[in-house]
Write an enzyme that holds these catalytic residues in place. Sequence first.
Site, short mmCIF file in Angstrom:
data_model
loop_
_atom_site.label_atom_id
_atom_site.label_comp_id
_atom_site.label_asym_id
_atom_site.label_seq_id
_atom_site.Cartn_x
_atom_site.Cartn_y
_atom_site.Cartn_z
N SER A 7 0.84 -1.19 0.00
CA SER A 7 0.00 0.00 0.00
C SER A 7 0.88 1.24 0.00
O SER A 7 1.63 1.48 0.95
CB SER A 7 -0.90 0.01 1.24
OG SER A 7 -1.58 1.24 1.34
N HIS A 32 -1.53 -1.19 -4.06
CA HIS A 32 -2.78 -0.74 -3.46
C HIS A 32 -2.68 0.77 -3.27
O HIS A 32 -1.75 1.27 -2.63
CB HIS A 32 -2.99 -1.43 -2.11
CG HIS A 32 -4.33 -1.19 -1.52
ND1 HIS A 32 -5.44 -1.94 -1.86
CD2 HIS A 32 -4.75 -0.30 -0.58
CE1 HIS A 32 -6.48 -1.52 -1.17
NE2 HIS A 32 -6.10 -0.51 -0.39
N ASP A 34 -4.54 4.10 -1.94
CA ASP A 34 -5.61 4.60 -1.08
C ASP A 34 -5.96 6.04 -1.43
O ASP A 34 -5.11 6.93 -1.36
CB ASP A 34 -5.20 4.53 0.39
CG ASP A 34 -5.20 3.11 0.92
OD1 ASP A 34 -6.15 2.37 0.61
OD2 ASP A 34 -4.25 2.73 1.62
N MET A 36 -8.40 9.10 -0.29
CA MET A 36 -9.23 9.56 0.82
C MET A 36 -9.63 11.01 0.60
O MET A 36 -8.85 11.81 0.08
CB MET A 36 -8.45 9.45 2.14
CG MET A 36 -7.87 8.09 2.41
SD MET A 36 -7.00 8.05 4.00
CE MET A 36 -6.18 6.46 3.89
N HIS A 65 -8.35 2.17 -4.22
CA HIS A 65 -9.31 2.00 -3.13
C HIS A 65 -9.91 3.36 -2.79
O HIS A 65 -9.24 4.20 -2.19
CB HIS A 65 -8.57 1.38 -1.93
CG HIS A 65 -9.39 1.22 -0.71
ND1 HIS A 65 -8.83 0.94 0.52
CD2 HIS A 65 -10.73 1.29 -0.48
CE1 HIS A 65 -9.77 0.85 1.43
NE2 HIS A 65 -10.94 1.07 0.84
N MET A 67 -11.87 5.60 -0.74
CA MET A 67 -12.47 5.88 0.56
C MET A 67 -13.05 7.29 0.51
O MET A 67 -12.57 8.22 1.15
CB MET A 67 -11.42 5.74 1.67
CG MET A 67 -11.02 4.30 1.92
SD MET A 67 -9.67 4.14 3.11
CE MET A 67 -8.27 4.20 1.98
N MET A 136 -11.61 -4.76 5.48
CA MET A 136 -10.83 -3.81 6.27
C MET A 136 -10.59 -4.38 7.67
O MET A 136 -11.54 -4.64 8.40
CB MET A 136 -11.53 -2.46 6.35
CG MET A 136 -11.68 -1.73 5.03
SD MET A 136 -10.09 -1.39 4.23
CE MET A 136 -9.28 -0.38 5.48
N ASP A 172 -6.89 -5.74 4.44
CA ASP A 172 -6.12 -4.50 4.48
C ASP A 172 -6.17 -3.89 5.87
O ASP A 172 -7.25 -3.57 6.38
CB ASP A 172 -6.72 -3.52 3.45
CG ASP A 172 -6.01 -2.17 3.43
OD1 ASP A 172 -4.94 -2.04 4.04
OD2 ASP A 172 -6.54 -1.25 2.78
#
Length: 217
Positions: A7, A32, A34, A36, A65, A67, A136, A172
């Site tokens: 990640s 991965h 992330d 946000m 991913h 979020m 998660m 994760d």
Amino acid sequence: MIKIAPSILSADFAALATDIARVEAGGADQLHVDVMDGRFVPNITIGPVVVAAIRKRTRLPLDVHLMIVEPERYVPEFVAAGADMVTVHVEACTHLQRTLAQIRELGARAGVALNPSTPPSALEFVLDDLDLVLVMSVNPGFGGQSFIPSAHRKIRELKKLLGTRSVDVSVDGGVKADLARSLAEDGASTLVAGSAVFGAADPADAVRAIRAAATAA
């Protein structure tokens, strides 16, 4: 075959290309990423521009991913930027099936993430629209958190729910080498690791160590 997905949330963003090259050298299977927004989770990270820059620096598949709230508004941008997989949160999608169909129609693999308190049963009516599920094992929003043990049971329940469907099960949050074997035995097919990889002296060795632990007899 277990897959290791470093990640980049825990990577050095001032030397991101170098850190990506290190995990590639260690045999990482995918990255991965992330995303946000400071609304769905209490942090802000990156957008499509950074994903596009990462795409130019690696041939590894990118699992982006999201979020974020209203992920359907931004899915086309992230796919255009180079996302191979787009994972959205069931908690953030009013029309989950429609969003999963949108991801697939754009040519990416469709994934759903489940927060620690969200049961696998939330996916009961979209099972045939899924390519991956992300369990998660921490509350999303920050790297470096400790693994929540109830994720073990959730993975096992999820595998039963999926049956014979060819759906990847990722985990994760707080994933380290000492958890790798038990998570693989639970049924996880992809281990997402951030600080355990990029916080190590040699990220390549860390990737190899997690894989070795996951596949140990």
